[in-house]
Design an enzyme around this catalytic site. Structure first.
Site, PDB file in Angstrom:
ATOM      1  N   ASN A  26       0.873  -1.175   0.000  1.00  0.00           N
ATOM      2  CA  ASN A  26       0.000   0.000   0.000  1.00  0.00           C
ATOM      3  C   ASN A  26       0.911   1.226   0.000  1.00  0.00           C
ATOM      4  O   ASN A  26       1.462   1.582   1.036  1.00  0.00           O
ATOM      5  CB  ASN A  26      -0.899  -0.018   1.247  1.00  0.00           C
ATOM      6  CG  ASN A  26      -1.693   1.267   1.389  1.00  0.00           C
ATOM      7  OD1 ASN A  26      -1.875   2.010   0.433  1.00  0.00           O
ATOM      8  ND2 ASN A  26      -2.172   1.532   2.604  1.00  0.00           N
TER       9      ASN A  26
ATOM     10  N   LYS B  63       0.171   4.226  -0.283  1.00  0.00           N
ATOM     11  CA  LYS B  63      -0.483   5.418   0.277  1.00  0.00           C
ATOM     12  C   LYS B  63      -0.256   6.612  -0.646  1.00  0.00           C
ATOM     13  O   LYS B  63      -0.212   6.436  -1.866  1.00  0.00           O
ATOM     14  CB  LYS B  63       0.030   5.693   1.698  1.00  0.00           C
ATOM     15  CG  LYS B  63       0.042   4.436   2.583  1.00  0.00           C
ATOM     16  CD  LYS B  63       0.193   4.730   4.033  1.00  0.00           C
ATOM     17  CE  LYS B  63       0.410   3.427   4.791  1.00  0.00           C
ATOM     18  NZ  LYS B  63       0.159   3.546   6.200  1.00  0.00           N
TER      19      LYS B  63
ATOM     20  N   HIS C  80      -9.413   1.323   4.555  1.00  0.00           N
ATOM     21  CA  HIS C  80      -8.154   1.431   5.311  1.00  0.00           C
ATOM     22  C   HIS C  80      -8.388   2.314   6.540  1.00  0.00           C
ATOM     23  O   HIS C  80      -9.169   3.263   6.488  1.00  0.00           O
ATOM     24  CB  HIS C  80      -7.065   2.034   4.415  1.00  0.00           C
ATOM     25  CG  HIS C  80      -5.698   1.934   5.016  1.00  0.00           C
ATOM     26  ND1 HIS C  80      -5.241   2.829   5.963  1.00  0.00           N
ATOM     27  CD2 HIS C  80      -4.697   1.043   4.830  1.00  0.00           C
ATOM     28  CE1 HIS C  80      -4.012   2.473   6.317  1.00  0.00           C
ATOM     29  NE2 HIS C  80      -3.664   1.394   5.659  1.00  0.00           N
TER      30      HIS C  80
ATOM     31  N   GLU D 253      -6.750   4.641   7.756  1.00  0.00           N
ATOM     32  CA  GLU D 253      -6.522   6.074   7.514  1.00  0.00           C
ATOM     33  C   GLU D 253      -7.761   6.712   6.881  1.00  0.00           C
ATOM     34  O   GLU D 253      -8.082   7.871   7.148  1.00  0.00           O
ATOM     35  CB  GLU D 253      -5.275   6.257   6.633  1.00  0.00           C
ATOM     36  CG  GLU D 253      -4.003   5.980   7.429  1.00  0.00           C
ATOM     37  CD  GLU D 253      -2.845   5.442   6.617  1.00  0.00           C
ATOM     38  OE1 GLU D 253      -2.857   5.555   5.381  1.00  0.00           O
ATOM     39  OE2 GLU D 253      -1.916   4.883   7.229  1.00  0.00           O
TER      40      GLU D 253
ATOM     41  N   GLU E  74      -5.682  -5.203  10.274  1.00  0.00           N
ATOM     42  CA  GLU E  74      -4.637  -4.221  10.562  1.00  0.00           C
ATOM     43  C   GLU E  74      -4.939  -3.520  11.884  1.00  0.00           C
ATOM     44  O   GLU E  74      -5.741  -2.573  11.920  1.00  0.00           O
ATOM     45  CB  GLU E  74      -4.576  -3.183   9.449  1.00  0.00           C
ATOM     46  CG  GLU E  74      -4.281  -3.763   8.084  1.00  0.00           C
ATOM     47  CD  GLU E  74      -3.652  -2.715   7.173  1.00  0.00           C
ATOM     48  OE1 GLU E  74      -2.523  -2.942   6.725  1.00  0.00           O
ATOM     49  OE2 GLU E  74      -4.268  -1.668   6.929  1.00  0.00           O
TER      50      GLU E  74
ATOM     51  N   GLY F 206       2.102   2.059  10.630  1.00  0.00           N
ATOM     52  CA  GLY F 206       2.995   3.205  10.481  1.00  0.00           C
ATOM     53  C   GLY F 206       3.683   3.612  11.772  1.00  0.00           C
ATOM     54  O   GLY F 206       4.264   4.683  11.858  1.00  0.00           O
TER      55      GLY F 206
ATOM     56  N   SER G  30       3.208  -2.353  10.237  1.00  0.00           N
ATOM     57  CA  SER G  30       4.665  -2.330  10.400  1.00  0.00           C
ATOM     58  C   SER G  30       5.319  -3.670  10.052  1.00  0.00           C
ATOM     59  O   SER G  30       6.304  -4.073  10.672  1.00  0.00           O
ATOM     60  CB  SER G  30       5.047  -1.884  11.822  1.00  0.00           C
ATOM     61  OG  SER G  30       4.575  -0.569  12.058  1.00  0.00           O
TER      62      SER G  30
END
Ligand code: PEP
Length: 250
Positions: A9, A11, A94, A96, A166, A172, A212
């Site tokens: 991904n 991003k 996701h 985010e 996730e 991250g 991560s």
């Protein structure tokens, strides 16, 4: 034994020029794997990525799509537009997007349905925050995300879906769930899918771990019984690191 599905991904990273360099480096590094390799790139890089990966084992995905086919939705992209470009996969929900762009279980479901109808394979993200885990609500949250986020999705449709577990606290942050934590959470998710769809469908479902994950910790995670692959953020931006994840599991 399932093979593993490793998806990058990117991003909001990589210009078209940088995309060319990264894909050029990646192609030979992942050419010998038996695992499925996907790169989910920004909209502006999709055409380049599709072109450069033709004839290789790298598949291309987008990072979002809208639930309508067309209309007054400024800034959005329809699933059919992605299909027209040669895109095969799309990341949906996701964390985010859930955190910064108001994505809910209902919008995740709407986008998943639209993606499936258009012939895309959605990578649907679920996962708990640190506060939810620490307050003992992890299972409740995961169950809700599955029950609400997959309402009405048939077993036949689910065969074209990848789920990415996730934990938000691991995305991250450099903090990875332990192999056992990731495996246990995914086993729980699978048990919820089994309640809805039965054991056979749930066992066939691909559930990735994301958070991560990198070339150093991938072998341990990918060796776990319930972890069918990885969704990789930061480490997918460096060819050697991403290929290290892809090649960590033979
Ligand atoms: C992600 O973006 O889905 C992700 C898991 O990011 P990172 O690998 O950087 O934690």
């Amino acid at each position: 034994m399932k093979n593993k599905i490793i998806a990058g991904n990117w991003k909001m990273n990589k210009t078209i020029a940088e995309t060319k360099t990264l894909i050029g480096s990646l192609i030979p590094l992942v050419a010998d794997t038996n695992n499925t390799v996907i790169i989910c790139v920004p909209f502006t890089d999709l055409a380049t990525a599709v072109e450069l990966t033709k004839g290789t084992n790298i598949h291309v995905g987008a990072q979002n799509c809208h639930w309508k086919e067309s209309g007054a939705f400024t800034g959005e992209i329809a699933p059919s537009m992605l299909v027209e470009l040669g895109v095969e996969y799309v990341v949906i929900g996701h964390s985010e997007r859930r955190t910064y762009f108001g994505e809910t279980d209902a919008t995740v479901l709407a986008r998943t349905n639209a993606a499936l109808s258009a012939g895309l394979k959605p990578i649907v993200c679920i996962g708990e925050t640190l506060a939810e885990r620490e307050s003992g609500n992890m299972e409740k949250v995961l169950r809700r995300q599955i029950v609400e986020g997959f309402k009405g999705i048939t077993a036949e449709q689910l065969a074209n879906v990848i789920v990415a577990y996730e934990p938000v606290w691991a995305i991250g942050t450099g903090v990875t769930a332990t192999d056992e934590q990731a495996n246990d959470s995914i086993a729980f998710c699978r048990s919820v899918f089994a309640e809805i769809y039965g054991e056979e469908v749930a066992n066939a479902l691909y559930i990735q771990y994301g958070g991560s994950m990198n070339d150093k910790n991938a072998a341990g995670l990918l060796a776990m019984e319930h972890i069918d692959g990885g969704l990789i953020g930061g480490a997918s931006l460096v060819a050697e690191k991403f290929s290290g994840v892809v090649n960590a599991h033979k």
